[in-house]
Design an enzyme around this catalytic site. Structure first.
Site, PDB file in Angstrom:
ATOM      1  N   LYS A   1       0.687  -1.083  -0.033  1.00  0.00           N
ATOM      2  CA  LYS A   1      -0.014  -0.045   0.003  1.00  0.00           C
ATOM      3  C   LYS A   1       0.861   1.284  -0.206  1.00  0.00           C
ATOM      4  O   LYS A   1       1.427   1.849   1.028  1.00  0.00           O
ATOM      5  CB  LYS A   1      -0.782   0.074   1.316  1.00  0.00           C
ATOM      6  CG  LYS A   1      -1.888   0.994   0.935  1.00  0.00           C
ATOM      7  CD  LYS A   1      -2.571   1.766   2.382  1.00  0.00           C
ATOM      8  CE  LYS A   1      -1.731   3.089   2.470  1.00  0.00           C
ATOM      9  NZ  LYS A   1      -2.255   4.203   1.658  1.00  0.00           N
TER      10      LYS A   1
ATOM     11  N   GLU B   1       8.913   1.186  11.110  1.00  0.00           N
ATOM     12  CA  GLU B   1       9.910   2.323  10.763  1.00  0.00           C
ATOM     13  C   GLU B   1       9.459   3.474  10.873  1.00  0.00           C
ATOM     14  O   GLU B   1       8.581   3.896  10.209  1.00  0.00           O
ATOM     15  CB  GLU B   1      10.688   2.229   9.339  1.00  0.00           C
ATOM     16  CG  GLU B   1      11.431   0.977   9.155  1.00  0.00           C
ATOM     17  CD  GLU B   1      12.876   0.731   9.865  1.00  0.00           C
ATOM     18  OE1 GLU B   1      13.180   1.736  10.577  1.00  0.00           O
ATOM     19  OE2 GLU B   1      13.378  -0.299   9.963  1.00  0.00           O
TER      20      GLU B   1
ATOM     21  N   CYS C   1      13.267  10.692   7.274  1.00  0.00           N
ATOM     22  CA  CYS C   1      13.104  10.183   8.906  1.00  0.00           C
ATOM     23  C   CYS C   1      14.278  10.433   9.336  1.00  0.00           C
ATOM     24  O   CYS C   1      14.577  10.514  10.593  1.00  0.00           O
ATOM     25  CB  CYS C   1      12.543   8.975   9.035  1.00  0.00           C
ATOM     26  SG  CYS C   1      13.488   7.947   7.683  1.00  0.00           S
TER      27      CYS C   1
ATOM     28  N   GLU D   1       9.004  16.226  15.293  1.00  0.00           N
ATOM     29  CA  GLU D   1       9.685  15.898  14.083  1.00  0.00           C
ATOM     30  C   GLU D   1       9.152  17.090  13.372  1.00  0.00           C
ATOM     31  O   GLU D   1       7.724  16.893  12.749  1.00  0.00           O
ATOM     32  CB  GLU D   1       9.268  14.502  13.600  1.00  0.00           C
ATOM     33  CG  GLU D   1       9.803  14.147  12.271  1.00  0.00           C
ATOM     34  CD  GLU D   1       9.723  12.652  11.767  1.00  0.00           C
ATOM     35  OE1 GLU D   1       8.573  12.287  11.947  1.00  0.00           O
ATOM     36  OE2 GLU D   1      10.407  12.132  11.442  1.00  0.00           O
TER      37      GLU D   1
HETATM   38  P1  NAP Z   1       1.813   8.378   7.906  1.00  0.00           P
HETATM   39  O1  NAP Z   1       0.729   9.414   8.018  1.00  0.00           O
HETATM   40  O2  NAP Z   1       2.299   7.684   9.229  1.00  0.00           O
HETATM   41  O3  NAP Z   1       1.558   7.096   6.660  1.00  0.00           O
HETATM   42  C1  NAP Z   1       2.303   6.315   6.339  1.00  0.00           C
HETATM   43  C2  NAP Z   1       1.601   5.024   5.684  1.00  0.00           C
HETATM   44  O4  NAP Z   1       0.519   4.821   6.593  1.00  0.00           O
HETATM   45  C3  NAP Z   1       0.813   5.676   4.530  1.00  0.00           C
HETATM   46  O5  NAP Z   1       0.728   4.798   3.560  1.00  0.00           O
HETATM   47  C4  NAP Z   1      -0.723   6.066   5.190  1.00  0.00           C
HETATM   48  O6  NAP Z   1      -1.507   6.086   3.968  1.00  0.00           O
HETATM   49  C5  NAP Z   1      -0.753   4.815   6.109  1.00  0.00           C
HETATM   50  N1  NAP Z   1      -1.558   4.864   7.110  1.00  0.00           N
HETATM   51  C6  NAP Z   1      -2.305   6.162   7.388  1.00  0.00           C
HETATM   52  N2  NAP Z   1      -3.063   5.831   8.400  1.00  0.00           N
HETATM   53  C7  NAP Z   1      -3.185   4.472   8.672  1.00  0.00           C
HETATM   54  C8  NAP Z   1      -3.916   3.692   9.503  1.00  0.00           C
HETATM   55  N3  NAP Z   1      -4.778   3.837  10.464  1.00  0.00           N
HETATM   56  N4  NAP Z   1      -3.586   2.235   9.274  1.00  0.00           N
HETATM   57  C9  NAP Z   1      -2.728   1.490   8.447  1.00  0.00           C
HETATM   58  N5  NAP Z   1      -2.225   2.569   7.673  1.00  0.00           N
HETATM   59  C10 NAP Z   1      -2.136   3.775   7.407  1.00  0.00           C
HETATM   60  O7  NAP Z   1       3.166   8.882   7.396  1.00  0.00           O
HETATM   61  P2  NAP Z   1       3.295   9.888   6.368  1.00  0.00           P
HETATM   62  O8  NAP Z   1       2.975  11.075   6.601  1.00  0.00           O
HETATM   63  O9  NAP Z   1       3.106   9.209   5.095  1.00  0.00           O
HETATM   64  O10 NAP Z   1       5.172   9.954   6.373  1.00  0.00           O
HETATM   65  C11 NAP Z   1       5.964  10.677   7.147  1.00  0.00           C
HETATM   66  C12 NAP Z   1       6.285   9.809   8.347  1.00  0.00           C
HETATM   67  O11 NAP Z   1       6.981   8.910   7.935  1.00  0.00           O
HETATM   68  C13 NAP Z   1       7.364  10.732   9.263  1.00  0.00           C
HETATM   69  O12 NAP Z   1       6.994  10.724  10.666  1.00  0.00           O
HETATM   70  C14 NAP Z   1       8.632   9.843   9.077  1.00  0.00           C
HETATM   71  O13 NAP Z   1       9.772  10.172   9.929  1.00  0.00           O
HETATM   72  C15 NAP Z   1       8.249   8.619   8.911  1.00  0.00           C
HETATM   73  N6  NAP Z   1       9.231   7.840   8.047  1.00  0.00           N
HETATM   74  C16 NAP Z   1      10.164   6.929   8.764  1.00  0.00           C
HETATM   75  C17 NAP Z   1      11.333   6.080   7.978  1.00  0.00           C
HETATM   76  C18 NAP Z   1      11.887   5.355   8.713  1.00  0.00           C
HETATM   77  O14 NAP Z   1      12.575   4.374   8.000  1.00  0.00           O
HETATM   78  N7  NAP Z   1      12.168   5.436  10.048  1.00  0.00           N
HETATM   79  C19 NAP Z   1      11.250   6.477   6.698  1.00  0.00           C
HETATM   80  C20 NAP Z   1      10.609   7.576   5.884  1.00  0.00           C
HETATM   81  C21 NAP Z   1       9.477   8.218   6.866  1.00  0.00           C
HETATM   82  P3  NAP Z   1      -2.190   7.252   3.308  1.00  0.00           P
HETATM   83  O15 NAP Z   1      -1.323   8.402   3.536  1.00  0.00           O
HETATM   84  O16 NAP Z   1      -2.309   7.048   1.911  1.00  0.00           O
HETATM   85  O17 NAP Z   1      -3.584   7.715   3.975  1.00  0.00           O
END
Ligand code: NAP
Ligand code: MG
Length: 450
Positions: free
Chosen positions: A153, A228, A262, A352
């Site tokens: 996804k 992650e 991240c 963050e």
């Molecule tokens: P996010 O809002 O947590 O979303 C990540 C993924 O989860 C998206 O595909 C999102 O789908 C999905 N999602 C949202 N709500 C969900 C739920 N209730 N159940 C299951 N999946 C759900 O994160 P983001 O805003 O896309 O990305 C930014 C974050 O990612 C930052 O905090 C960053 O630090 C972290 N990140 C971490 C790493 C690492 O390796 N540690 C790497 C990159 C990014 P939709 O957006 O399509 O709704």
């Protein structure tokens, strides 16, 4: 329902896609479940061969994939090429790992035991929008190498590279049903994968907040999870460092991908004795970051992903910053490189930001540097700059973080484990260690008694 995918540098629509819901998610899981036994039972060299073919196809389509990623995420094209190059390396690496992730034979009373690495079944992969294809590959490589089938996804904002990769996978001879992509909202498709009884594991990359929900949802079935999550990494500059080198590198450690990383070293800790000199060098280096059209070869920083995200990033800037760079006006979700002086208690140092904003924080000695660096709920990455080898080792060991680099800001390599301490996550990706997260160890005891 349709989903309009937008170019964040122009605010122009790229394409409209049909949006999946629960029914389509269930269908994808069913396809993955049906494809599992044959993929698991394929001879190892055959599974490896198809992953290698995928790596080669990614190399052949590098320019196309880089352009998709650049347009959809607003990434500078030169950086996007590097990311797609890593995707190919990841598939090559895990193709090579298929027949090298071995069990053990263990002598035991009355016989001998052998361990087997069993595939899990259907794995749900949920990825964010900041490095869509790269992060997908970190999960796909080991998941497929271990004989699992997957439902991927992508984030709704950035589904295009994953859809193209799925086509290339079929071309590479990865059978129908092994790699499924479902485009739809996280709260529907993601949530359904977490709850689905036929999904054995969730590998999630995203925010700590959603990671917590995933973990909670997975608890019902004791579903395996790899998480992650977010970061607030420290870049620690000691007085004996090569200040020119450290300051020249520091902007890229936080403004790369417009800070939507991240691993962003968004807390720059500087020893007081060299603070003024370092800040002067840092401002100069930040002024040189080339912000603009992601399609231009020389561009180093593009826009943020969305208007809503720009609002969030803006909310961190209070008062006059130490430095504010230039950024194009509209259209596009632009935000300038920004340096702010802060203490570790300020919101900009605690949360963050996920944008091009760095907090510069002074410290007096090594003990205080370690204290500040560790005073955060996160623990993903970080750097130490010093010419003293003993200090480098001492401080590396003292920092509560999954990845540290000394006199460098690199975090991610195909061959080395990557992941977080504390609220930055659970489990490791990349390297041989990632394979442990996509297989279950089975112990079989053979009695030698007659
Ligand atoms: P996010 O809002 O947590 O979303 C990540 C993924 O989860 C998206 O595909 C999102 O789908 C999905 N999602 C949202 N709500 C969900 C739920 N209730 N159940 C299951 N999946 C759900 O994160 P983001 O805003 O896309 O990305 C930014 C974050 O990612 C930052 O905090 C960053 O630090 C972290 N990140 C971490 C790493 C690492 O390796 N540690 C790497 C990159 C990014 P939709 O957006 O399509 O709704
Ligand atoms: Mg989100």
């Amino acid at each position: 329902m349709t989903l309009t995918v937008v170019n964040p540098a122009t605010e122009e629509p790229i394409v409209a896609l049909a949006q999946a819901g629960e029914a389509e998610t269930d269908e994808a899981v069913a396809r993955a479940k049906a494809a599992f036994p044959a993929w698991r039972d394929l001879a190892p060299q055959d599974r490896a061969g198809r992953l290698r073919a995928l790596a080669e196809l990614v190399e052949e389509h590098l320019e196309e994939l880089a352009r998709i990623e650049s347009e959809n995420v607003g990434k500078p094209i030169a950086g996007a090429r590097g990311e797609v190059g890593m995707v190919a390396q990841v598939f090559h690496y895990y193709a090579g790992a298929v027949d090298k992730h071995l069990g053990e034979t263990i002598p035991a009373a009355g016989g001998v035991a052998a361990t087997f690495r069993e595939a899990l079944g259907v794995v749900g992969l949920i990825v964010p929008w900041n490095f869509p294809l790269n992060i997908a590959s970190w999960k796909l490589g080991p998941a497929l190498a271990c004989g699992n089938t997957v439902v991927l996804k992508p984030a709704e904002l950035t589904p295009l590279s994953a859809l193209r990769l799925a086509e290339l996978a079929l071309e590479a001879g990865i059978p129908e049903g092994v790699l499924n992509v479902v485009v739809g909202p996280g709260s529907v498709v993601g949530q359904r994968l977490v709850e689905h009884p036929d999904v054995a594991k969730i590998a999630f990359t995203g925010s700590t907040e959603v990671g917590r929900q995933v973990m909670r949802g997975a608890a019902a079935q004791i579903k395996r999870v790899t998480l992650e999550l977010g970061g607030k990494s420290a870049n620690v500059i000691f007085e004996d460092a090569d200040l020119e080198r450290a300051a020249g590198a520091a902007p890229y450690a936080v403004f790369d991908n417009a800070g939507q990383d991240c691993c962003a070293r968004s807390r720059i800790l500087v020893q007081s004795s060299v603070y003024d000199r370092f800040v002067e060098l840092l401002v100069e280096a930040t002024r040189r970051v080339k912000v603009g059209d992601p399609a231009e070869e020389i561009t180093e920083m593009g826009p943020l992903i969305s208007s809503a995200h720009r609002e969030t990033v803006s909310s961190f800037i209070e008062g006059e910053p130490l430095f504010r760079g230039e950024a194009p006006g509209g259209p596009g979700y632009w935000f300038p490189c920004t340096l702010v002086e802060a203490t570790n208690d300020d919101r900009v140092a605690r949360e963050e930001v996920f944008g091009p904003v760095a907090a510069v924080i002074p410290f007096s000695d090594e003990a205080e540097a370690i204290g500040i660096a560790n005073d955060t709920p996160y623990g993903l990455s970080g750097s130490i700059w010093t010419r003293d080898g003993a200090r480098a080792l001492r401080v590396s060991r003292a920092l509560e973080t999954g990845v540290i680099s000394v006199n460098s800001n690199s975090s991610v390599r195909v061959q080395t484990p990557f992941g977080g301490f504390k609220q930055s996550g659970l489990g490791r990706e990349l390297g041989m260690q990632a394979l442990d997260g996509y297989s279950e160890v089975k112990t079989v005891f053979f009695s030698t008694e007659s």
